[in-house]
Design an enzyme around this catalytic site. Structure first.
Site, PDB file in Angstrom:
ATOM      1  N   LYS A 115       0.542  -1.262   0.280  1.00 35.61           N
ATOM      2  CA  LYS A 115       0.046   0.253  -0.316  1.00 35.61           C
ATOM      3  C   LYS A 115       0.815   0.925   0.562  1.00 35.61           C
ATOM      4  O   LYS A 115       1.240   2.208  -0.943  1.00 35.61           O
ATOM      5  CB  LYS A 115      -0.792  -0.552   1.559  1.00 35.61           C
ATOM      6  CG  LYS A 115      -1.897   1.127   1.694  1.00 35.61           C
ATOM      7  CD  LYS A 115      -2.521   1.222   2.685  1.00 35.61           C
ATOM      8  CE  LYS A 115      -1.797   1.818   4.024  1.00 35.61           C
ATOM      9  NZ  LYS A 115      -1.046   3.190   4.567  1.00 35.61           N
ATOM     10  N   ASN A 116       1.681   1.346   0.792  1.00 34.21           N
ATOM     11  CA  ASN A 116       2.558   2.376   1.341  1.00 34.21           C
ATOM     12  C   ASN A 116       3.445   3.003  -0.157  1.00 34.21           C
ATOM     13  O   ASN A 116       3.910   3.816  -0.171  1.00 34.21           O
ATOM     14  CB  ASN A 116       3.096   2.224   2.837  1.00 34.21           C
ATOM     15  CG  ASN A 116       2.223   2.920   3.487  1.00 34.21           C
ATOM     16  OD1 ASN A 116       1.135   2.918   3.116  1.00 34.21           O
ATOM     17  ND2 ASN A 116       2.752   2.598   4.462  1.00 34.21           N
ATOM     18  N   ASP A 121       4.451   0.524  11.794  1.00 37.27           N
ATOM     19  CA  ASP A 121       3.376   0.066  11.331  1.00 37.27           C
ATOM     20  C   ASP A 121       3.340  -1.347  12.441  1.00 37.27           C
ATOM     21  O   ASP A 121       2.066  -2.153  12.148  1.00 37.27           O
ATOM     22  CB  ASP A 121       2.816   0.009   9.840  1.00 37.27           C
ATOM     23  CG  ASP A 121       3.358   1.394   9.584  1.00 37.27           C
ATOM     24  OD1 ASP A 121       2.799   1.611  10.607  1.00 37.27           O
ATOM     25  OD2 ASP A 121       3.655   1.722   8.440  1.00 37.27           O
ATOM     26  N   ARG A 167       0.778  14.359  13.734  1.00 35.59           N
ATOM     27  CA  ARG A 167       0.959  14.361  12.547  1.00 35.59           C
ATOM     28  C   ARG A 167       1.660  15.223  11.965  1.00 35.59           C
ATOM     29  O   ARG A 167       0.599  15.853  11.051  1.00 35.59           O
ATOM     30  CB  ARG A 167      -0.027  12.899  12.152  1.00 35.59           C
ATOM     31  CG  ARG A 167       0.041  11.698  12.819  1.00 35.59           C
ATOM     32  CD  ARG A 167      -0.872  10.753  11.993  1.00 35.59           C
ATOM     33  NE  ARG A 167       0.598  10.140  10.686  1.00 35.59           N
ATOM     34  CZ  ARG A 167      -0.407   9.818   9.537  1.00 35.59           C
ATOM     35  NH1 ARG A 167      -1.550   8.742  10.112  1.00 35.59           N
ATOM     36  NH2 ARG A 167       0.499   8.444   9.061  1.00 35.59           N
ATOM     37  N   ARG A 202      -9.104  -0.039   4.673  1.00 31.56           N
ATOM     38  CA  ARG A 202      -7.940   0.036   4.281  1.00 31.56           C
ATOM     39  C   ARG A 202      -6.307  -0.296   3.585  1.00 31.56           C
ATOM     40  O   ARG A 202      -5.441   0.135   2.602  1.00 31.56           O
ATOM     41  CB  ARG A 202      -8.061   1.569   5.127  1.00 31.56           C
ATOM     42  CG  ARG A 202      -9.000   2.657   4.740  1.00 31.56           C
ATOM     43  CD  ARG A 202      -8.567   3.509   5.454  1.00 31.56           C
ATOM     44  NE  ARG A 202      -7.880   4.604   5.363  1.00 31.56           N
ATOM     45  CZ  ARG A 202      -6.817   5.648   6.252  1.00 31.56           C
ATOM     46  NH1 ARG A 202      -7.818   5.939   7.889  1.00 31.56           N
ATOM     47  NH2 ARG A 202      -5.934   5.393   5.793  1.00 31.56           N
ATOM     48  N   CYS A 259      -4.986   8.372   9.792  1.00 35.48           N
ATOM     49  CA  CYS A 259      -5.775   7.733  11.080  1.00 35.48           C
ATOM     50  C   CYS A 259      -5.008   8.468  12.401  1.00 35.48           C
ATOM     51  O   CYS A 259      -3.987   9.418  11.860  1.00 35.48           O
ATOM     52  CB  CYS A 259      -4.149   6.138  11.116  1.00 35.48           C
ATOM     53  SG  CYS A 259      -4.854   4.747   9.926  1.00 35.48           S
TER      54      CYS A 259
END
Ligand code: EPU
Length: 417
Positions: free
Chosen positions: A22-23, A305, A121, A398, A116
């Protein structure tokens, strides 16, 4: 939002093919704006965040087709518009459009990206890096707004080894005038994948995989076919689930060395595993040992993660383990869900907790708080006795492709309701 119903205690056995990252796919999709030529991306995970990014590209006039994990993008007719849409509110990665919009259109205006809730952030690393390329910041209060006449290469030191800030400045620098040096660049496998993709389009990036990137700007980029790297975070998740259920699973489609420090912790715990060229097999352990500490940090250190999923394993380890989450101050909240299942811990401060093992986990109603905490809840439910009901699984959708099908194929009892 849908729920998972998981009947715990079933061993996972067999082979699982890991999806594309995904990233890596998110910045690579965003980078398709940098060229007028057609791009074909293979091994793209069919997950909610990818659909959100595709919707953003389509809203900019890109032609995008997504079929069978292959995405074709033609950004030849892309037109500038401010990104104030809904999609941006639920995905922090929308910020990855800043660099490409500036490089292509000389301006970028968007609502603050959501995503999230992991902590503060901030976005300063993105803004100072793009300012380093000559962009002018017009607004950072209600919206993010930047403009430039032409991006120019420079020697830029990032204020943080931020993954997406590195990706943004790289996407700006490849089309900037002259040379750029990016210091304190993030080096995660997904950052490397973006750089390799850009080089395939004709960009000139060296130092890939290190914290210093050298980029020679080019006038334009071409097209290419590219396969997204396997998701080492999904692989780590399956490795933990296999270990906890005392099963045996061959996890295919990743470079196992993307997780070297993670495997060190498996060794400390006494969980046996063997590497293949693009795979790793986790074997059943005899007894679970002790881990003194896991400390998350930027790659190649322990990935934040995988902190929540790994902590589930620590609830079954011997004695006390220290979890030190250095990146985000809101990433231990899932512990209160594990507590409902029987886990014992002490939260020392927003970044640190002491896990006291081993404790029996029992199935109860629990909730997922973000993508990775959601995966941790599934792992805990697989290891628990009895039935767990996991709510808020939209978070899991997601980031994980076909999680329940993959787990069912390995022998888990998991249903979506
Ligand atoms: N930071 C700043 N200033 C900034 C940006 C970041 O101080 O302008 C700090 C953050 O507060 C944090 C650290 O830098 O302490 C790292 O944050 P980073 O910017 O690297 O996070 P990100 O780029 O927003 C990406 C992943 C996250 C992953 C982090 C850390 C993507 C799309 N997202 O986020 O992935 O947790 O890097 O590795 O690549 C997930 O996939 O579930 C996820 C949250």
């Amino acid at each position: 939002m849908a729920k998972y119903i998981v009947q715990g205690g079933k061993k996972l056995n067999g082979i699982v093919k890991i999806s594309g990252s995904k990233n890596a796919a998110l910045p690579i999709l965003s980078a398709t704006l940098l060229t007028n030529q057609k791009i074909i991306l293979k091994n793209v995970p069919d997950i909610a965040d990818i659909h959100s990014m595709i919707a953003l590209l389509q809203s900019l006039g890109c032609e995008v087709i997504f079929e069978n994990n292959t995405v074709t993008v033609d950004a030849g007719n892309a037109k500038y518009r401010d990104i104030m849409s809904e999609g941006i509110c639920n995905m922090r990665a929308s910020i990855l459009l800043l660099g490409p919009l500036l490089a292509r259109f000389g301006k970028a205006k968007m609502s603050f990206p959501g995503g999230c809730i992991l902590g503060k952030r901030p976005v300063d690393a993105h803004l100072t890096a793009l300012e380093g390329l000559g962009a002018e910041v017009l607004d950072v209060n209600d919206v993010l707004s930047l403009k430039t006449d032409k991006l120019k290469g420079d020697d830029i030191t990032l204020s943080e080894m931020s993954v997406t800030a590195t990706e943004n400045v790289v996407m700006g620098a490849v089309l900037a005038e002259g040379e750029s040096t990016i210091r304190l660049a993030a080096a995660e496998p997904h950052v490397q994948d973006l750089c390799n993709f850009l080089n395939k389009l004709g960009a000139k990036i060296s130092g890939i995989g290190t914290h210093k990137l050298q980029i020679t700007g080019v006038k334009e980029l071409g097209g290419c076919e590219y396969s997204i790297t396997g998701d080492y975070l999904e692989a780590g998740t399956f490795a933990i689930a296999t270990a906890l259920t005392k099963g045996e699973v061959e996890i295919q489609g990743i470079d196992p060395h993307h997780l070297d420090i993670f495997w060190n912790k498996f060794k400390e715990l006494g969980i046996p595993f063997t590497f293949g060229e693009n795979s790793v097999t986790v074997h059943p352990y005899e007894s679970l040992g002790h881990v003194e500490k896991i400390r998350t940090a930027v790659y190649p250190s322990f990935p934040t993660d995988l902190q929540a999923p790994f902590t589930v394993l620590l609830t079954q380890a011997q004695g006390e383990s220290h979890v030190y989450e250095t990146l985000f101050e809101g990433r231990l909240n899932y512990l209160f869900e594990l507590e409902k299942m029987g886990a014992k811990f002490e939260i020392l401060n927003p970044h640190q907790a002491q896990i006291i093992g081993p404790t029996k986990l029992t199935g109860v109603p629990i909730s997922s708080w973000d993508i990775r905490a959601g995966a941790a809840m599934v792992i805990a439910a697989l290891a628990a006795q009895g039935t767990s009901e996991i709510s808020n699984i939209g978070f899991i959708d997601r980031g994980y492709e076909n999680l329940e099908r993959k787990l069912k194929d390995l022998g888990a009892s998991i249903e979506r309701r």
